[in-house]
Structures are given as C-alpha cells and as structure tokens.
Design an enzyme around this catalytic site. Structure first.
Site, PDB file in Angstrom:
ATOM      1  N   MET A   1      11.096   0.427   7.429  1.00  0.00           N
ATOM      2  CA  MET A   1      11.033  -1.012   7.681  1.00  0.00           C
ATOM      3  C   MET A   1       9.920  -1.626   6.823  1.00  0.00           C
ATOM      4  SD  MET A   1      12.135  -1.610  11.607  1.00  0.00           S
ATOM      5  CE  MET A   1      10.626  -1.145  12.413  1.00  0.00           C
TER       6      MET A   1
ATOM      7  N   LEU B   1       4.724   0.158   3.707  1.00  0.00           N
ATOM      8  CA  LEU B   1       4.688   1.615   3.518  1.00  0.00           C
ATOM      9  C   LEU B   1       3.262   2.162   3.456  1.00  0.00           C
ATOM     10  CD1 LEU B   1       7.516   2.001   0.832  1.00  0.00           C
ATOM     11  CD2 LEU B   1       7.705   1.992   3.325  1.00  0.00           C
ATOM     12  N   HIS B   2       3.111   3.361   3.989  1.00  0.00           N
ATOM     13  CA  HIS B   2       1.828   4.054   3.943  1.00  0.00           C
ATOM     14  C   HIS B   2       2.099   5.505   3.549  1.00  0.00           C
ATOM     15  CE1 HIS B   2       3.211   5.627   7.754  1.00  0.00           C
ATOM     16  NE2 HIS B   2       3.322   4.399   8.224  1.00  0.00           N
TER      17      HIS B   2
ATOM     18  N   HIS C   1       5.080   7.411   5.019  1.00  0.00           N
ATOM     19  CA  HIS C   1       6.382   7.185   4.384  1.00  0.00           C
ATOM     20  C   HIS C   1       6.470   7.943   3.051  1.00  0.00           C
ATOM     21  CE1 HIS C   1       6.010   3.245   6.672  1.00  0.00           C
ATOM     22  NE2 HIS C   1       7.178   3.695   7.095  1.00  0.00           N
TER      23      HIS C   1
ATOM     24  N   SER D   1       0.630   4.581  10.636  1.00  0.00           N
ATOM     25  CA  SER D   1       1.674   3.717  11.164  1.00  0.00           C
ATOM     26  C   SER D   1       1.520   2.340  10.530  1.00  0.00           C
ATOM     27  CB  SER D   1       1.512   3.585  12.684  1.00  0.00           C
ATOM     28  OG  SER D   1       2.221   2.470  13.155  1.00  0.00           O
TER      29      SER D   1
END
Ligand code: PAF
Length: 259
Positions: free
Chosen positions: A28, A31-32, A35, A183
């Site tokens: 979704m 991004l971090h 991901h 997150s």
C-alpha cells in the site's frame, strides 16, 4: 522500470514476458526496508519482479485511519527502481473494484479473531484485494511479511482453498535497530510515541506472562487490543493514541506462557 496503471496494459506486459518465474509484492506504498526485503527475496528467486502500490480502501474499518495512511509515491518509485524491480502496478479504485466491492471474499473462522475481532471487515477487504491482484498479476511466487502474521496465514489458506496457482512466501519481520517492527504506520508516530512504540517489542520479548505484558503495556500508555497465542506465535495489537501497532514473536516454549 515500467509503470503500469491499467489491467489492460498489465495484460499486454504479462503476455510479452518470456520469463518462467514472476515474483510479486503487494503493497500500500509508504515503503520501508521491510517492503524492500520482500522485493529482494523476489528479485533473488524470480526472473521478473512486479510490485503493486494500491491503498486498499476496503480493508480500512475507520475512515480516519484511511485518510491518515501515509503516501509517498515519488520516493516509493525511486526505491523500487534502485532495487531493480521490473514493473510497478499502480491501479485506481475503479480499476480494482469495477463492481464497487459488491463481490467479496470472506473467511469465517480465523478472520473473525485477533485483528478481525477489532477491525470489522478488515480481512474481507484484504482477502478480496489480494485475490484480485493475484488474478491480475498471475505471479509464480508472492511475498508477504510475517509482521502481518494473521494476514499471511489467511492468504496462504485462501490460495489453497481456491486452488490459486501461486506460491505464497512468508518473509521475516524487519526491525529497526532498537527492535521496533518496521511499518508504514511508524511514520505517524511523534517523538514520544516513537519512544513508547519500541517498548511493545521489548515487553512481549521479555515477559513470560500475558497478564504481566498487558499490565506493563498499559502502564507505558498503550491501549491493548489483544495479546494472544496462535500456532507458535505470540501476537499483539495495541494503540498509541489513534495509531494501531501490531507485532509478533516466535514462541518456542509455549508452556511458559500463561494467560
Ligand atoms: O499488507 C499490506 O500492505 C496490505 O494488507 C496488502 C497485502 C497490500 C493488501 O492491501
């Protein structure tokens, strides 16, 4: 890196691929490194990797949560390009839900427990969008994080129940240096909440008794939804003000845990 916005364009892209193995990461956005670790797994094990970015409105039970969900498309695309992703699928609501969500996937057991008991319809939205994305992308392998352990379990069960020809691969939780599970929602934490947030992981890792964990978390300022054991995991969901955090750890020695 190709940017693809419609199912028609994706179909053309998919049929042009000569690759035997296509890896897929559904996201979704915002991004971090969590991901990116899924993307890296996919790049390592497949000839082609496709990532989707779609904030799926149907899985939000609370309009404020949807409205506050972080979005960082330019940065996301930069990260995916650097990582070496082949294509990014960026659909809009009408593309994914031409039926306006009249048709839904529902699971009636696990999806009603844990997060499902607190987030009405959440997993219906997740399972429906994942089913649609798997049907559109047609991946060989799809990668999901163990941070959303209940989600991962439900997706595996759905793929098996509907004979979908994709292998679902679970990937380990990626944590910040201090232990906080990565997150997209962490972006919403202020300085104080960020300091409190790390105590979620520390508390569930260091206490053996669920009652003590709950007491400790409440003292810190968390509003705890649940701390429960599922399979070999201890799962927790708790709010810091209006920000909902989840985490889980492997629990090898289950006998030591008591409610
Ligand atoms: O885990 C997420 O980010 C979402 O639930 C998913 C799997 C992309 C479906 O919208």
């Amino acid at each position: 890196m190709k940017i693809i916005k419609t199912i028609e364009s994706y179909d053309l892209y998919r049929s042009s691929l000569k690759t035997q193995s296509l890896g897929f990461v559904a996201t979704m956005g915002a991004l971090h490194l969590g991901h990116i670790s899924l993307v890296e797994q996919s790049l390592k094990n497949n000839q082609t990797t496709v990532v989707s970015i779609f904030i799926n409105a149907t899985q939000f039970d609370c309009i404020n949560d949807l409205n506050n969900y972080p979005s960082a498309l330019d940065n996301d695309l930069k990260l995916l390009k650097q990582a070496g992703v082949n294509a990014v699928f960026l659909p809009v609501y009408d593309g994914i839900y031409p039926d306006d969500y009249v048709f839904q996937i529902q699971e009636n057991r696990l999806s009603k427990k844990l997060c499902g008991a607190y987030r009405d319809g959440h997993f219906d939205g997740v399972l429906t969008v994942v089913m649609k994305l798997l049907n559109i992308i047609k991946p060989t392998n799809a990668y999901f994080g163990e941070k959303d352990f209940q989600q991962l379990t439900l997706i595996k069960q759905m793929v098996s129940a509907f004979f979908i020809n994709t292998v679902i691969v679970g990937c380990p939780i990626i944590r910040e240096a201090d232990g906080l599970a990565m997150s997209s929602r962490n972006l919403r934490l202020n300085k104080l909440q960020r300091q409190q947030a790390v105590l979620l992981y520390q508390t569930i890792s260091s206490h053996k008794n669920i009652k003590q964990m709950r007491k400790k978390l409440t003292e810190i300022g968390f509003d705890v939804d649940y701390i429960e054991v599922m399979n070999d995991r201890l799962l927790v969901a708790a709010y810091l003000d209006e920000i909902r955090l989840i985490d889980n750890i492997e629990y090898k020695n289950m006998k030591e845990i008591s409610a």
